[in-house]
Design a protein around this motif. Structure first.
Motif, PDB file in Angstrom:
ATOM      1  N   LEU A 137      -5.877   2.065  12.110  1.00 44.61           N
ATOM      2  CA  LEU A 137      -5.398   2.498  13.417  1.00 44.61           C
ATOM      3  C   LEU A 137      -5.898   1.614  14.559  1.00 44.61           C
ATOM      4  CD1 LEU A 137      -3.543   4.662  14.517  1.00 44.61           C
ATOM      5  CD2 LEU A 137      -5.535   6.134  14.831  1.00 44.61           C
ATOM      6  N   HIS A 138      -5.336   0.405  14.638  1.00 46.88           N
ATOM      7  CA  HIS A 138      -5.590  -0.515  15.748  1.00 46.88           C
ATOM      8  C   HIS A 138      -4.471  -1.553  15.740  1.00 46.88           C
ATOM      9  CE1 HIS A 138      -6.946  -3.666  12.934  1.00 46.88           C
ATOM     10  NE2 HIS A 138      -7.521  -2.663  12.271  1.00 46.88           N
ATOM     11  N   ALA A 139      -4.229  -2.154  16.886  1.00 48.26           N
ATOM     12  CA  ALA A 139      -3.201  -3.197  16.957  1.00 48.26           C
ATOM     13  C   ALA A 139      -3.542  -4.286  15.948  1.00 48.26           C
ATOM     14  CB  ALA A 139      -3.117  -3.770  18.362  1.00 48.26           C
ATOM     15  N   GLY A 140      -2.576  -4.649  15.132  1.00 52.21           N
ATOM     16  CA  GLY A 140      -2.797  -5.613  14.056  1.00 52.21           C
ATOM     17  C   GLY A 140      -3.154  -4.972  12.727  1.00 52.21           C
ATOM     18  N   GLY A 141      -3.436  -3.658  12.741  1.00 50.95           N
ATOM     19  CA  GLY A 141      -3.804  -2.941  11.520  1.00 50.95           C
ATOM     20  C   GLY A 141      -2.583  -2.589  10.679  1.00 50.95           C
ATOM     21  N   ARG A 142      -2.837  -2.342   9.393  1.00 51.65           N
ATOM     22  CA  ARG A 142      -1.755  -1.991   8.463  1.00 51.65           C
ATOM     23  C   ARG A 142      -1.404  -0.513   8.573  1.00 51.65           C
ATOM     24  NH1 ARG A 142      -2.886  -2.954   2.546  1.00 51.65           N
ATOM     25  NH2 ARG A 142      -4.792  -1.888   3.094  1.00 51.65           N
ATOM     26  N   PHE A 143      -0.112  -0.234   8.332  1.00 53.56           N
ATOM     27  CA  PHE A 143       0.380   1.127   8.211  1.00 53.56           C
ATOM     28  C   PHE A 143       1.337   1.108   7.028  1.00 53.56           C
ATOM     29  CE2 PHE A 143       3.285   4.610  10.114  1.00 53.56           C
ATOM     30  CZ  PHE A 143       2.628   5.590   9.397  1.00 53.56           C
ATOM     31  N   GLU A 144       0.950   1.783   5.959  1.00 52.25           N
ATOM     32  CA  GLU A 144       1.763   1.797   4.744  1.00 52.25           C
ATOM     33  C   GLU A 144       1.895   3.231   4.241  1.00 52.25           C
ATOM     34  OE1 GLU A 144       0.398  -0.898   1.720  1.00 52.25           O
ATOM     35  OE2 GLU A 144      -0.003  -2.486   3.179  1.00 52.25           O
ATOM     36  N   THR A 145       3.102   3.545   3.767  1.00 45.42           N
ATOM     37  CA  THR A 145       3.324   4.836   3.131  1.00 45.42           C
ATOM     38  C   THR A 145       4.188   4.629   1.900  1.00 45.42           C
ATOM     39  OG1 THR A 145       5.294   5.307   4.477  1.00 45.42           O
ATOM     40  CG2 THR A 145       3.181   6.136   5.298  1.00 45.42           C
ATOM     41  N   LEU A 146       3.890   5.362   0.859  1.00 47.87           N
ATOM     42  CA  LEU A 146       4.689   5.358  -0.355  1.00 47.87           C
ATOM     43  C   LEU A 146       5.336   6.731  -0.476  1.00 47.87           C
ATOM     44  CD1 LEU A 146       5.644   4.114  -3.041  1.00 47.87           C
ATOM     45  CD2 LEU A 146       3.567   5.082  -4.078  1.00 47.87           C
ATOM     46  N   HIS A 205      10.004   4.660  -2.206  1.00 50.58           N
ATOM     47  CA  HIS A 205      10.185   3.685  -1.133  1.00 50.58           C
ATOM     48  C   HIS A 205       8.841   3.461  -0.463  1.00 50.58           C
ATOM     49  CE1 HIS A 205      11.797   1.497   2.268  1.00 50.58           C
ATOM     50  NE2 HIS A 205      11.130   2.319   3.050  1.00 50.58           N
ATOM     51  N   ARG A 206       8.430   2.196  -0.388  1.00 53.58           N
ATOM     52  CA  ARG A 206       7.190   1.861   0.308  1.00 53.58           C
ATOM     53  C   ARG A 206       7.544   1.277   1.665  1.00 53.58           C
ATOM     54  NH1 ARG A 206       2.016   1.511  -0.711  1.00 53.58           N
ATOM     55  NH2 ARG A 206       2.260   1.712  -2.949  1.00 53.58           N
ATOM     56  N   MET A 207       6.988   1.870   2.710  1.00 58.83           N
ATOM     57  CA  MET A 207       7.131   1.345   4.064  1.00 58.83           C
ATOM     58  C   MET A 207       5.847   0.582   4.365  1.00 58.83           C
ATOM     59  SD  MET A 207       6.511   1.801   7.750  1.00 58.83           S
ATOM     60  CE  MET A 207       5.389   3.134   7.642  1.00 58.83           C
ATOM     61  N   VAL A 208       5.988  -0.687   4.712  1.00 56.39           N
ATOM     62  CA  VAL A 208       4.842  -1.524   5.060  1.00 56.39           C
ATOM     63  C   VAL A 208       5.050  -1.993   6.492  1.00 56.39           C
ATOM     64  CG1 VAL A 208       3.559  -3.620   4.514  1.00 56.39           C
ATOM     65  CG2 VAL A 208       4.580  -2.274   2.668  1.00 56.39           C
ATOM     66  N   ALA A 209       4.076  -1.736   7.335  1.00 59.12           N
ATOM     67  CA  ALA A 209       4.209  -2.077   8.751  1.00 59.12           C
ATOM     68  C   ALA A 209       2.869  -2.566   9.297  1.00 59.12           C
ATOM     69  CB  ALA A 209       4.686  -0.862   9.538  1.00 59.12           C
ATOM     70  N   GLU A 216       8.021  -3.264  11.063  1.00 58.60           N
ATOM     71  CA  GLU A 216       8.142  -3.402   9.613  1.00 58.60           C
ATOM     72  C   GLU A 216       8.719  -4.790   9.325  1.00 58.60           C
ATOM     73  OE1 GLU A 216      10.227   0.026   7.826  1.00 58.60           O
ATOM     74  OE2 GLU A 216       9.918   0.988   9.784  1.00 58.60           O
ATOM     75  N   PRO A 217       7.892  -5.724   8.834  1.00 55.39           N
ATOM     76  CA  PRO A 217       8.374  -7.088   8.606  1.00 55.39           C
ATOM     77  C   PRO A 217       9.568  -7.169   7.651  1.00 55.39           C
ATOM     78  CG  PRO A 217       5.988  -7.012   8.461  1.00 55.39           C
ATOM     79  CD  PRO A 217       6.465  -5.588   8.555  1.00 55.39           C
ATOM     80  N   ALA A 218       9.646  -6.305   6.657  1.00 54.79           N
ATOM     81  CA  ALA A 218      10.719  -6.377   5.659  1.00 54.79           C
ATOM     82  C   ALA A 218      12.090  -6.083   6.266  1.00 54.79           C
ATOM     83  CB  ALA A 218      10.448  -5.421   4.504  1.00 54.79           C
ATOM     84  N   THR A 219      12.137  -5.178   7.263  1.00 56.14           N
ATOM     85  CA  THR A 219      13.414  -4.786   7.852  1.00 56.14           C
ATOM     86  C   THR A 219      13.588  -5.284   9.279  1.00 56.14           C
ATOM     87  OG1 THR A 219      12.490  -2.715   8.694  1.00 56.14           O
ATOM     88  CG2 THR A 219      13.487  -2.660   6.477  1.00 56.14           C
ATOM     89  N   GLY A 220      12.479  -5.600   9.944  1.00 54.84           N
ATOM     90  CA  GLY A 220      12.531  -5.988  11.348  1.00 54.84           C
ATOM     91  C   GLY A 220      12.537  -4.810  12.304  1.00 54.84           C
ATOM     92  N   VAL A 221      12.450  -3.594  11.777  1.00 51.47           N
ATOM     93  CA  VAL A 221      12.480  -2.404  12.628  1.00 51.47           C
ATOM     94  C   VAL A 221      11.184  -2.312  13.439  1.00 51.47           C
ATOM     95  CG1 VAL A 221      12.557   0.121  12.668  1.00 51.47           C
ATOM     96  CG2 VAL A 221      14.003  -1.145  11.068  1.00 51.47           C
ATOM     97  N   HIS A 222      11.347  -2.077  14.743  1.00 45.14           N
ATOM     98  CA  HIS A 222      10.230  -1.801  15.648  1.00 45.14           C
ATOM     99  C   HIS A 222      10.301  -0.332  16.011  1.00 45.14           C
ATOM    100  CE1 HIS A 222       9.195  -6.038  16.997  1.00 45.14           C
ATOM    101  NE2 HIS A 222      10.271  -6.214  16.251  1.00 45.14           N
ATOM    102  N   THR A 223       9.255   0.421  15.746  1.00 43.66           N
ATOM    103  CA  THR A 223       9.222   1.850  16.041  1.00 43.66           C
ATOM    104  C   THR A 223       8.142   2.125  17.073  1.00 43.66           C
ATOM    105  OG1 THR A 223       9.967   2.400  13.810  1.00 43.66           O
ATOM    106  CG2 THR A 223       8.878   4.157  15.059  1.00 43.66           C
ATOM    107  N   THR A 224       8.498   2.848  18.123  1.00 41.39           N
ATOM    108  CA  THR A 224       7.529   3.280  19.129  1.00 41.39           C
ATOM    109  C   THR A 224       7.646   4.792  19.264  1.00 41.39           C
ATOM    110  OG1 THR A 224       7.732   1.207  20.344  1.00 41.39           O
ATOM    111  CG2 THR A 224       6.749   3.065  21.520  1.00 41.39           C
TER     112      THR A 224
END
Length: 144
Positions: free
Chosen positions: A49-58, A66-70, A85-93
């Motif tokens: 939980l910080h800017a630049g940190g990973r956020f992943e869910t399976l 489905h694994r979301m990697v962000a 999410e680098p794989a899709t390019g989606v930006h979520t706020t």
């Protein structure tokens, strides 16, 4: 707004700090994350939980997983959380606004959403995940 953007709004009957905790703590995310019919095991969640940190869910369901990697791009407790999410390019706020009286408005703005993720079925799945969050918050806030 452009054609590849989605905005979801929901008023939740829970204080903003609790909603924030549910959106950022793995033990809470495991209780509701993902569309109805899928579950997210605790050991499939990574939250740095910080800017630049990973956020992943399976997310796991009857029809596969489905694994979301962000990567978090913004973390402003308890009001704003953003990732890409680098794989899709989606930006979520996600923006959390304290409405007073124990209610929180959550606005989720997604940009660069690929066409398949904008389909009526995908949008319904996303909305069902907000239903799951709302049901989890009702369980957590229910008087003992």
């Amino acid at each position: 707004m452009t054609a590849d953007e989605l905005v979801h709004r929901r008023v939740l009957r829970a204080p903003r700090e609790l909603v924030w905790r549910c959106l950022t703590e793995p033990a809470e995310l495991a209780q509701f994350w993902g569309p109805r019919g899928m579950h997210t095991p605790l050991d499939g969640i990574v939250v740095e939980l910080h800017a630049g940190g990973r956020f992943e869910t399976l997310m796991v369901g009857d029809h596969g997983s489905h694994r979301m990697v962000a990567t978090f791009t913004e973390v402003v407790p308890p009001e704003r959380l953003a990732w890409v999410e680098p794989a899709t390019g989606v930006h979520t706020t996600s923006t959390l606004t304290d409405l007073g009286d124990g209610c929180t408005e959550v606005v989720i703005h997604q940009r660069h959403v690929p066409e398949p993720m904008r389909s009526p079925e995908a949008r319904a799945g996303f909305l069902s995940s907000l239903d799951e969050l709302e049901e989890h918050l009702a369980r957590v806030t229910r008087p003992a």
